[in-house]
Motif scaffolding. Sequence first.
Motif, PDB file in Angstrom:
ATOM      1  N   PHE A  90       0.815  -1.216   0.000  1.00  0.00           N
ATOM      2  CA  PHE A  90       0.000   0.000   0.000  1.00  0.00           C
ATOM      3  C   PHE A  90       0.849   1.267   0.000  1.00  0.00           C
ATOM      4  CE2 PHE A  90       0.885  -0.504   4.477  1.00  0.00           C
ATOM      5  CZ  PHE A  90       0.981   0.805   4.955  1.00  0.00           C
ATOM      6  N   MET A  91       2.129   1.152   0.366  1.00  0.00           N
ATOM      7  CA  MET A  91       3.006   2.318   0.351  1.00  0.00           C
ATOM      8  C   MET A  91       3.149   2.880  -1.060  1.00  0.00           C
ATOM      9  SD  MET A  91       3.717   2.967   3.416  1.00  0.00           S
ATOM     10  CE  MET A  91       4.939   4.236   3.115  1.00  0.00           C
ATOM     11  N   GLY A  92       2.982   2.008  -2.066  1.00  0.00           N
ATOM     12  CA  GLY A  92       3.007   2.489  -3.443  1.00  0.00           C
ATOM     13  C   GLY A  92       1.893   3.480  -3.716  1.00  0.00           C
ATOM     14  N   GLY A  93       0.750   3.284  -3.056  1.00  0.00           N
ATOM     15  CA  GLY A  93      -0.348   4.227  -3.187  1.00  0.00           C
ATOM     16  C   GLY A  93      -0.016   5.582  -2.592  1.00  0.00           C
ATOM     17  N   PHE A  94       0.667   5.569  -1.435  1.00  0.00           N
ATOM     18  CA  PHE A  94       1.080   6.835  -0.821  1.00  0.00           C
ATOM     19  C   PHE A  94       2.092   7.574  -1.696  1.00  0.00           C
ATOM     20  CE2 PHE A  94      -0.456   5.147   3.349  1.00  0.00           C
ATOM     21  CZ  PHE A  94      -1.327   6.197   3.616  1.00  0.00           C
ATOM     22  N   ILE A  95       2.960   6.820  -2.374  1.00  0.00           N
ATOM     23  CA  ILE A  95       3.914   7.445  -3.287  1.00  0.00           C
ATOM     24  C   ILE A  95       3.174   8.184  -4.395  1.00  0.00           C
ATOM     25  CG2 ILE A  95       5.669   6.958  -5.067  1.00  0.00           C
ATOM     26  CD1 ILE A  95       6.690   4.729  -3.220  1.00  0.00           C
ATOM     27  N   GLY A  96       2.118   7.546  -4.926  1.00  0.00           N
ATOM     28  CA  GLY A  96       1.315   8.195  -5.963  1.00  0.00           C
ATOM     29  C   GLY A  96       0.640   9.452  -5.461  1.00  0.00           C
ATOM     30  N   ILE A  97       0.094   9.403  -4.240  1.00  0.00           N
ATOM     31  CA  ILE A  97      -0.584  10.574  -3.673  1.00  0.00           C
ATOM     32  C   ILE A  97       0.401  11.714  -3.454  1.00  0.00           C
ATOM     33  CG2 ILE A  97      -1.755  11.446  -1.609  1.00  0.00           C
ATOM     34  CD1 ILE A  97      -3.111   8.684  -1.405  1.00  0.00           C
ATOM     35  N   ILE A  98       1.573  11.399  -2.895  1.00  0.00           N
ATOM     36  CA  ILE A  98       2.592  12.433  -2.677  1.00  0.00           C
ATOM     37  C   ILE A  98       3.041  13.020  -4.011  1.00  0.00           C
ATOM     38  CG2 ILE A  98       4.950  12.845  -1.854  1.00  0.00           C
ATOM     39  CD1 ILE A  98       4.383  10.643   0.267  1.00  0.00           C
ATOM     40  N   ALA A  99       3.215  12.152  -5.017  1.00  0.00           N
ATOM     41  CA  ALA A  99       3.623  12.624  -6.347  1.00  0.00           C
ATOM     42  C   ALA A  99       2.590  13.573  -6.930  1.00  0.00           C
ATOM     43  CB  ALA A  99       3.850  11.441  -7.282  1.00  0.00           C
ATOM     44  N   SER A 100       1.308  13.230  -6.815  1.00  0.00           N
ATOM     45  CA  SER A 100       0.258  14.085  -7.381  1.00  0.00           C
ATOM     46  C   SER A 100       0.231  15.448  -6.691  1.00  0.00           C
ATOM     47  CB  SER A 100      -1.104  13.403  -7.283  1.00  0.00           C
ATOM     48  OG  SER A 100      -1.513  13.259  -5.938  1.00  0.00           O
ATOM     49  N   ILE A 101       0.448  15.473  -5.371  1.00  0.00           N
ATOM     50  CA  ILE A 101       0.464  16.738  -4.632  1.00  0.00           C
ATOM     51  C   ILE A 101       1.640  17.599  -5.063  1.00  0.00           C
ATOM     52  CG2 ILE A 101       0.830  17.754  -2.341  1.00  0.00           C
ATOM     53  CD1 ILE A 101      -0.775  15.377  -1.203  1.00  0.00           C
ATOM     54  N   ILE A 102       2.830  16.993  -5.150  1.00  0.00           N
ATOM     55  CA  ILE A 102       4.027  17.750  -5.525  1.00  0.00           C
ATOM     56  C   ILE A 102       3.912  18.261  -6.964  1.00  0.00           C
ATOM     57  CG2 ILE A 102       6.512  17.555  -5.985  1.00  0.00           C
ATOM     58  CD1 ILE A 102       6.708  15.707  -3.590  1.00  0.00           C
ATOM     59  N   ILE A 103       3.455  17.389  -7.872  1.00  0.00           N
ATOM     60  CA  ILE A 103       3.339  17.794  -9.279  1.00  0.00           C
ATOM     61  C   ILE A 103       2.367  18.961  -9.422  1.00  0.00           C
ATOM     62  CG2 ILE A 103       2.534  17.087 -11.561  1.00  0.00           C
ATOM     63  CD1 ILE A 103       3.545  14.250 -10.847  1.00  0.00           C
ATOM     64  N   LEU A 104       1.206  18.860  -8.775  1.00  0.00           N
ATOM     65  CA  LEU A 104       0.226  19.931  -8.911  1.00  0.00           C
ATOM     66  C   LEU A 104       0.729  21.230  -8.283  1.00  0.00           C
ATOM     67  CD1 LEU A 104      -2.453  20.925  -9.918  1.00  0.00           C
ATOM     68  CD2 LEU A 104      -3.565  19.917  -7.906  1.00  0.00           C
ATOM     69  N   ALA A 234       1.192   8.438 -10.820  1.00  0.00           N
ATOM     70  CA  ALA A 234       0.772   9.366  -9.756  1.00  0.00           C
ATOM     71  C   ALA A 234      -0.573   8.985  -9.146  1.00  0.00           C
ATOM     72  CB  ALA A 234       0.706  10.800 -10.287  1.00  0.00           C
ATOM     73  N   GLY A 235      -1.076   7.817  -9.484  1.00  0.00           N
ATOM     74  CA  GLY A 235      -2.330   7.360  -8.896  1.00  0.00           C
ATOM     75  C   GLY A 235      -3.579   7.886  -9.575  1.00  0.00           C
TER      76      GLY A 235
END
Length: 453
Positions: A90-104, A234-235
Motif C-alpha cells: 500500500f506504500m506504493g499508493g502513498f507514493i502516488g498521492i505524494i507525487a500528485s500533490i508535488i506535481i500539482l 501518480a495514482g
Amino acid sequence: MASNNGSREQWSGKFGFILASIGSAVGLGSIWRFPYVTGENGGGAFVMIYVICVLLLGLPVLLSEIVLGRSTQRNPVGALRKQAPNTPWFMGGFIGIIASIIILSFYSTVGGWTLYYTWEAIANGFHQLSINGIEAKFGSFISNPATTVIWQALFMLLTMGVCIFGLQNGIERTNKFLMPLLGLMLIILVIRAVTLPGSGEGIRFILYPDWSSVSITTIFEALGMAFFSLSVGAGTMITYGSFLSKKESVPSAIGNIVLFSTLVSLAAGLAIFPAVFSLGYEPNAGPALVFITLPSVFAQMPIGSLSAVLFFFLLSMAALTSSISLLEVPLRYLEDEHQLNRKTGTILTGGLIFLLGIPSTLSFNILSDTKGLFGLTIFDSLDFLASNVLLPLGGLIVILFAGWKWGMNQVLREARGEDGKGLPAQPFWVFIVRWVTPLLILTVFAFQILSSL
C-alpha cells in the motif's frame, strides 16, 4: 460517498471515463513538452520511437492502474491495501498521492502562465513584438512575484471549482465540454499551420524519420516521454479507474485513451512546427518554444492574433484537465479513508497544494537564489523529485504488483467487461508486463537520475 458504504460515484458510461482519462493524459506534457522534446531530438524518428515506447511501457502501466482501481473501487492506497492486506504494497499508493500533490504544486505555476498568456493573446498583447520583445515580456512577467502568484491562485481556483462539484457534475461534465473543444481548436490550428507558405519543411520534420539524428539519448527521452505522457505513476488512473463500472471492458477503453492522447501530441506538433519552419525559426528552442518562440511566430502570421488566442486557450484548458485529475487523487483518499465530505476535502487539499506551490512560483523571482536538490531551484527540485523519482517508482510498484503479486491471470480476468473480451495475444502481454515494462521503467529511472547529476 465513501467507498465502504456502497455509494461510490461512477462515470455515467465508458465515454465519460475515456474523455476524462484523455483529459488527464493530455496536459502540458502533450502540448508543451512533447513538441519541444521532439524538436530537440530530430523530429519524426523520435515520434516513431515514442509510439513504440508507449505500447511497451505506457500502455501496460495504464492497464494495470485502471484494472486495479476498477476491481477494488478504491483510491491508490485503499486499492493496494485491499488486494494485498497486511503487506507493505500500500506504500506504493502513498507514493502516488505524494507525487500528485508535488506535481500539482509546481504544475499550477505553469498553469498560471498559460492563463496569463491566454489573457495577453485575447488583449492582442503579442502584436508586432519581435522574439526579443516577447522574451523581455515573459521575463518581466515571471519576475513579478505578486502577479505570478495571483495567476497561480486563479488556476488553482479553477481546478478546485471543477472538483468541488464531484465526479459526474464536475469532472465528467467539464471534460465532455473541453475535450471536443480542444480537439476542434487543434484541428483549426493544424489546418492554419500546414497551409502557411513554406510549411512543408515543418510537416516533413515531424513525420519523416531522420535516423541519423537518433542516439541512445533519443531512445531514453522517448521512454521517459511515453511514461509521463499517459498520466501514470501518480495514482490518477487508479483513481479514475475506481469509478468505472465493472460491466465496461478495460482493454477497449485504454486503446482509445492511448490512441487519442498520442494523436493530440502529434497534432500539437503539426500545429507548431509548420508555423515555426514557415517563419524561419529553429525547432529545437527547448522549453522556450511555447512561451517565447510561438508568440513571436503568431505575431508574424496572417490572422496570427486569432491563432494565438486559440493556442493558449487550448494550452490552459489542457493544463486544467490534467490538474483536475491530480487534485482528485489526494481528495479521493481523504473521502475514502477518512470520510471527509467533498467541499471540505476540496478546500483543504486545494488550499494546501496552492500554499505548497507558492515557493515554486517565487523561485523565478525573489527565491531564485534559493537552491534545493543538486543546486536546482525550488521549482526544478520539485520537478526532479516528482518526475525522476516518485513517478517511475510509483509506476514500477504498480507494474510489479500486477505482474507478480496479484498475478497477470487475475489482471486479465478483471480487465474484461460484460462482453467477455480481453486483451488479444495475452501471453505476449503477460511477458511484457512481467519482464519488459519493469526493465524499461528501471531504464527510465536510471537515465533520468544520471542525466540530472
